[in-house]
Structure formats: C-alpha cells, structure tokens
Design a protein around this motif. Sequence first.
Motif, PDB file in Angstrom:
ATOM      1  N   LEU A   1      29.137  41.830  50.666  1.00 25.55           N
ATOM      2  CA  LEU A   1      29.084  43.222  51.105  1.00 25.55           C
ATOM      3  C   LEU A   1      27.891  43.960  50.498  1.00 25.55           C
ATOM      4  O   LEU A   1      27.268  44.793  51.159  1.00 25.55           O
ATOM      5  N   GLU A   2      27.557  43.655  49.245  1.00 21.20           N
ATOM      6  CA  GLU A   2      26.422  44.321  48.603  1.00 21.20           C
ATOM      7  C   GLU A   2      25.108  43.905  49.267  1.00 21.20           C
ATOM      8  O   GLU A   2      24.224  44.747  49.496  1.00 21.20           O
ATOM      9  N   ARG A   3      24.980  42.633  49.610  1.00 18.36           N
ATOM     10  CA  ARG A   3      23.778  42.169  50.309  1.00 18.36           C
ATOM     11  C   ARG A   3      23.677  42.824  51.692  1.00 18.36           C
ATOM     12  O   ARG A   3      22.598  43.245  52.117  1.00 18.36           O
ATOM     13  N   LEU A   4      24.796  42.904  52.367  1.00 19.02           N
ATOM     14  CA  LEU A   4      24.807  43.505  53.691  1.00 19.02           C
ATOM     15  C   LEU A   4      24.477  44.988  53.614  1.00 19.02           C
ATOM     16  O   LEU A   4      23.705  45.517  54.430  1.00 19.02           O
ATOM     17  N   ARG A   5      25.030  45.663  52.640  1.00 22.72           N
ATOM     18  CA  ARG A   5      24.764  47.099  52.480  1.00 22.72           C
ATOM     19  C   ARG A   5      23.271  47.355  52.229  1.00 22.72           C
ATOM     20  O   ARG A   5      22.674  48.261  52.830  1.00 22.72           O
ATOM     21  N   THR A   6      22.668  46.545  51.376  1.00 23.23           N
ATOM     22  CA  THR A   6      21.247  46.702  51.064  1.00 23.23           C
ATOM     23  C   THR A   6      20.393  46.539  52.318  1.00 23.23           C
ATOM     24  O   THR A   6      19.469  47.321  52.576  1.00 23.23           O
ATOM     25  N   GLU A   7      20.699  45.514  53.116  1.00 20.68           N
ATOM     26  CA  GLU A   7      19.958  45.280  54.361  1.00 20.68           C
ATOM     27  C   GLU A   7      20.160  46.422  55.357  1.00 20.68           C
ATOM     28  O   GLU A   7      19.221  46.876  56.014  1.00 20.68           O
ATOM     29  N   ALA A   8      21.417  46.881  55.481  1.00 28.67           N
ATOM     30  CA  ALA A   8      21.724  47.919  56.465  1.00 28.67           C
ATOM     31  C   ALA A   8      21.072  49.252  56.104  1.00 28.67           C
ATOM     32  O   ALA A   8      20.546  49.955  56.977  1.00 28.67           O
ATOM     33  N   VAL A   9      21.096  49.608  54.837  1.00 25.19           N
ATOM     34  CA  VAL A   9      20.497  50.873  54.397  1.00 25.19           C
ATOM     35  C   VAL A   9      18.993  50.882  54.653  1.00 25.19           C
ATOM     36  O   VAL A   9      18.396  51.931  54.960  1.00 25.19           O
ATOM     37  N   ALA A  10      18.361  49.726  54.557  1.00 26.48           N
ATOM     38  CA  ALA A  10      16.921  49.634  54.772  1.00 26.48           C
ATOM     39  C   ALA A  10      16.544  49.687  56.254  1.00 26.48           C
ATOM     40  O   ALA A  10      15.378  49.914  56.589  1.00 26.48           O
ATOM     41  N   ALA A  11      17.529  49.467  57.146  1.00 30.97           N
ATOM     42  CA  ALA A  11      17.265  49.455  58.584  1.00 30.97           C
ATOM     43  C   ALA A  11      17.307  50.871  59.163  1.00 30.97           C
ATOM     44  O   ALA A  11      17.940  51.772  58.591  1.00 30.97           O
ATOM     45  N   ARG A  12      16.641  51.045  60.302  1.00 31.44           N
ATOM     46  CA  ARG A  12      16.685  52.348  60.989  1.00 31.44           C
ATOM     47  C   ARG A  12      18.088  52.623  61.540  1.00 31.44           C
ATOM     48  O   ARG A  12      18.553  53.758  61.544  1.00 31.44           O
ATOM     49  N   ARG A  13      18.740  51.586  62.013  1.00 29.85           N
ATOM     50  CA  ARG A  13      20.108  51.718  62.507  1.00 29.85           C
ATOM     51  C   ARG A  13      20.826  50.397  62.251  1.00 29.85           C
ATOM     52  O   ARG A  13      20.201  49.338  62.121  1.00 29.85           O
ATOM     53  N   PHE A  14      22.136  50.471  62.179  1.00 29.79           N
ATOM     54  CA  PHE A  14      22.939  49.285  61.892  1.00 29.79           C
ATOM     55  C   PHE A  14      24.216  49.355  62.707  1.00 29.79           C
ATOM     56  O   PHE A  14      24.616  50.428  63.181  1.00 29.79           O
ATOM     57  N   GLY A  15      24.855  48.210  62.887  1.00 30.97           N
ATOM     58  CA  GLY A  15      26.068  48.230  63.687  1.00 30.97           C
ATOM     59  C   GLY A  15      26.786  46.899  63.671  1.00 30.97           C
ATOM     60  O   GLY A  15      26.482  46.001  62.882  1.00 30.97           O
ATOM     61  N   SER A  16      27.766  46.786  64.577  1.00 33.99           N
ATOM     62  CA  SER A  16      28.606  45.591  64.603  1.00 33.99           C
ATOM     63  C   SER A  16      29.089  45.327  66.015  1.00 33.99           C
ATOM     64  O   SER A  16      29.097  46.214  66.872  1.00 33.99           O
ATOM     65  N   VAL A  17      29.493  44.095  66.236  1.00 34.88           N
ATOM     66  CA  VAL A  17      30.123  43.686  67.485  1.00 34.88           C
ATOM     67  C   VAL A  17      31.494  43.120  67.148  1.00 34.88           C
ATOM     68  O   VAL A  17      31.619  42.296  66.242  1.00 34.88           O
ATOM     69  N   CYS A  18      32.506  43.593  67.842  1.00 31.82           N
ATOM     70  CA  CYS A  18      33.857  43.058  67.712  1.00 31.82           C
ATOM     71  C   CYS A  18      34.342  43.160  66.251  1.00 31.82           C
ATOM     72  O   CYS A  18      34.240  44.211  65.631  1.00 31.82           O
ATOM     73  N   THR A  19      34.849  42.046  65.680  1.00 29.72           N
ATOM     74  CA  THR A  19      35.400  42.066  64.328  1.00 29.72           C
ATOM     75  C   THR A  19      34.330  42.243  63.258  1.00 29.72           C
ATOM     76  O   THR A  19      34.661  42.414  62.082  1.00 29.72           O
ATOM     77  N   GLY A  20      33.061  42.200  63.653  1.00 24.37           N
ATOM     78  CA  GLY A  20      32.000  42.480  62.694  1.00 24.37           C
ATOM     79  C   GLY A  20      32.158  43.845  62.046  1.00 24.37           C
ATOM     80  O   GLY A  20      31.627  44.094  60.957  1.00 24.37           O
ATOM     81  N   ALA A  21      32.922  44.732  62.701  1.00 24.56           N
ATOM     82  CA  ALA A  21      33.174  46.065  62.128  1.00 24.56           C
ATOM     83  C   ALA A  21      33.903  45.968  60.792  1.00 24.56           C
ATOM     84  O   ALA A  21      33.725  46.825  59.918  1.00 24.56           O
ATOM     85  N   PHE A  22      34.734  44.943  60.605  1.00 28.31           N
ATOM     86  CA  PHE A  22      35.432  44.777  59.321  1.00 28.31           C
ATOM     87  C   PHE A  22      34.430  44.583  58.192  1.00 28.31           C
ATOM     88  O   PHE A  22      34.549  45.191  57.122  1.00 28.31           O
ATOM     89  N   LEU A  23      33.458  43.722  58.426  1.00 25.87           N
ATOM     90  CA  LEU A  23      32.477  43.439  57.380  1.00 25.87           C
ATOM     91  C   LEU A  23      31.604  44.656  57.115  1.00 25.87           C
ATOM     92  O   LEU A  23      31.357  45.018  55.963  1.00 25.87           O
ATOM     93  N   LEU A  24      31.155  45.316  58.178  1.00 22.96           N
ATOM     94  CA  LEU A  24      30.302  46.483  58.008  1.00 22.96           C
ATOM     95  C   LEU A  24      31.065  47.632  57.346  1.00 22.96           C
ATOM     96  O   LEU A  24      30.528  48.335  56.483  1.00 22.96           O
ATOM     97  N   ALA A  25      32.316  47.818  57.732  1.00 24.27           N
ATOM     98  CA  ALA A  25      33.114  48.886  57.121  1.00 24.27           C
ATOM     99  C   ALA A  25      33.355  48.615  55.646  1.00 24.27           C
ATOM    100  O   ALA A  25      33.474  49.556  54.842  1.00 24.27           O
ATOM    101  N   GLY A  26      33.402  47.338  55.266  1.00 23.05           N
ATOM    102  CA  GLY A  26      33.599  46.996  53.863  1.00 23.05           C
ATOM    103  C   GLY A  26      32.483  47.467  52.960  1.00 23.05           C
ATOM    104  O   GLY A  26      32.659  47.611  51.752  1.00 23.05           O
TER     105      GLY A  26
END
Length: 325
Positions: A93-118
């Motif tokens: 989750l920390e690696r994902l958060r770092t990548e997402a914060v650096a992006a202009r926009r971020f998101g998820s498809v289907c159950t990917g929302a669980f990981l992103l919400a984490g």
Amino acid sequence: MMKPRRIGIVAIEGVQLLDVAGPADVFAEANVRAGRTEYEVRVLAVTPGTISASSGMRLTPDDVLGQGHPPFDTLLVAGAPHLDRRARDERLLERLRTEAVAARRFGSVCTGAFLLAGTGLLDGRRVTTHWEIADRFAQAFPAVMLEADSIHVRDGPARTAAGVTAGLDLALALVEEDLGSDLARQVASQLVMYFRRPGGQLQYSRERHAAPAGRSALQDVQRWVIAHPQADHGVPELAERAGMSPRHFARLFRSEVGATPSVWVESVRVEAARRLLEAGHPPKLAGSQSGFRDVETFRRAFQRRLGVSPAAYRNGHAAEPAAVS
C-alpha cells in the motif's frame, strides 16, 4: 511535440486480464485515431517476473511498482478475485500510495478499488466498484463515499470503474478528457462499445433474495410472495396469511426481515419482471404478470431499482423474443 501520456496499470498475481487488456486497447485505439502516440501503457507488477491471470494466461509486466521509473500521468489498479485480502499489505500500500500521489490522476477497475482505498487516497471521495462486493467495500472503508450503481466515477484526481468491462468505459472517459469527444466517439465506434452506456451497473447484478428470514410464519409468507408475485400482497392480506393483526405483522416484518412489507414485495416483483423481460416478454406483460397494477407504476419501480427502463432493459438483456399468445 507533447510527450505521450504514461499510463501505468498495476496488476497483481491472479489479475482479471480484461481489467488490464480492456483499458490498454482503448488507449491503443486512441493512438490510432489520433495518428500519433498519445498514450504509452505500462503494466506494473508487484514483484519481478511474469503474472498469472485469473484465466490462467500469463502476463509479462513492463516494470515493477515503485522501482525507479518516471512518474505516470495516470495510474490504474486492475482488479483480481480476492484482492480485498491484499488491502492489508502495508508495504504494498505504501508503494502504491507513493506512485499514485506522483501521478496526475489515479484510479481503479473493479476490485482494484480495495487496494487503492487501502492507501487512504479515496477517503472522502466518491467512488464505485463491482456491485457484488459493494457491501463489503462500504464496510471496510466507511470514509469512502461509494456509488454502487455507477459505471465509473470521477472525483478530483480519482477515477474508479465498476466491474471488468467498465474498465473500457473508464478508459474511454479518460480519452474524452484528454483528446475530446469526437476522438473518443471514434474509438467507441471502432471498438463497438457504447460511448455512454445506458443506465447503471445494477441492471447487470443478480439480486439474490436472502433465505426467508424471521419466525416461521413470516418465512411462510415470504415463500408465498416469491411463488405468487402477481397476487394481492397488501399488509392486510399478508397479515391474514401469517395469522396476525396488520399492525403487528408490519412491525414484526420490518424488525425481522429488515424492510417494510411493501418495499420487500416490490423487490420480489421487480426481480420477477426482470426474468420475464430477459425471456423476451414485452414490458406491459412482464409488469402485469409480476403484480404491478399499471405500466407507469412498474416503470417507476423498475427504473428506481435498476437505473434503466423496462423497455431498455429488455432490449439489452433479452434472448429471443418470446411468443405472445
């Protein structure tokens, strides 16, 4: 000349392949329609090596999440069966958060929302996910505002899609944001998909009525309603069948079943009508045979529960039209 927008799609072991391939094909077709490379899609693994998709096919990622690549314009998390269990992996989750914060926009498809919400990045934002896991998602992330019927949702930098094929809808919406409606329509036409899908995702759900709840008298009444949706199911009639006074029956039903008798009966009738529409019956007949007193009452109830009219639902979900005698 503007550099291509880098799209990163995070895929974990067991990924739903269409959650990756669907959006990738939309972005690839946008490149074709634009006549230049507007998008560069990169698949990100969690660990080095190939990824086995839920279908058994194998996917070779381009990069590993959080390992020295430039920031992405857009970061999407693809879904996978049981992905909700990975939402407790703090290192991931920390690696994902770092990548997402650096992006202009971020998101998820289907159950990917669980990981992103984490990661906490969806707190206070409107999102969607697959209808089947919506209740579990809402319980796991009460700070996130779930829109269970939406095909895809945009809120600030967050972009989330419902289930599987909704990833194509989301990718098309991103193309429209970046390159305009005309080009996005060309992409939709070439891929033979809706530019704007009618209705919400609940029209694709299968509303499973729970096993009859409450004491045996209430369960008998519920079984009767399910077997005879077209009958008169007012509170007085149901109470008489249960051997109770109307007032006591209504209070007990709501307490033990979790809905008022009228709301519960309407849900049974909508589900019955839905099956008839899928069999090809015309809306008027489906409504009357399911117990709705008139076409307008049926249309309103169906639209309210499934987000689409009976006629539109029949057009999109019926097999062969049924013969009408």
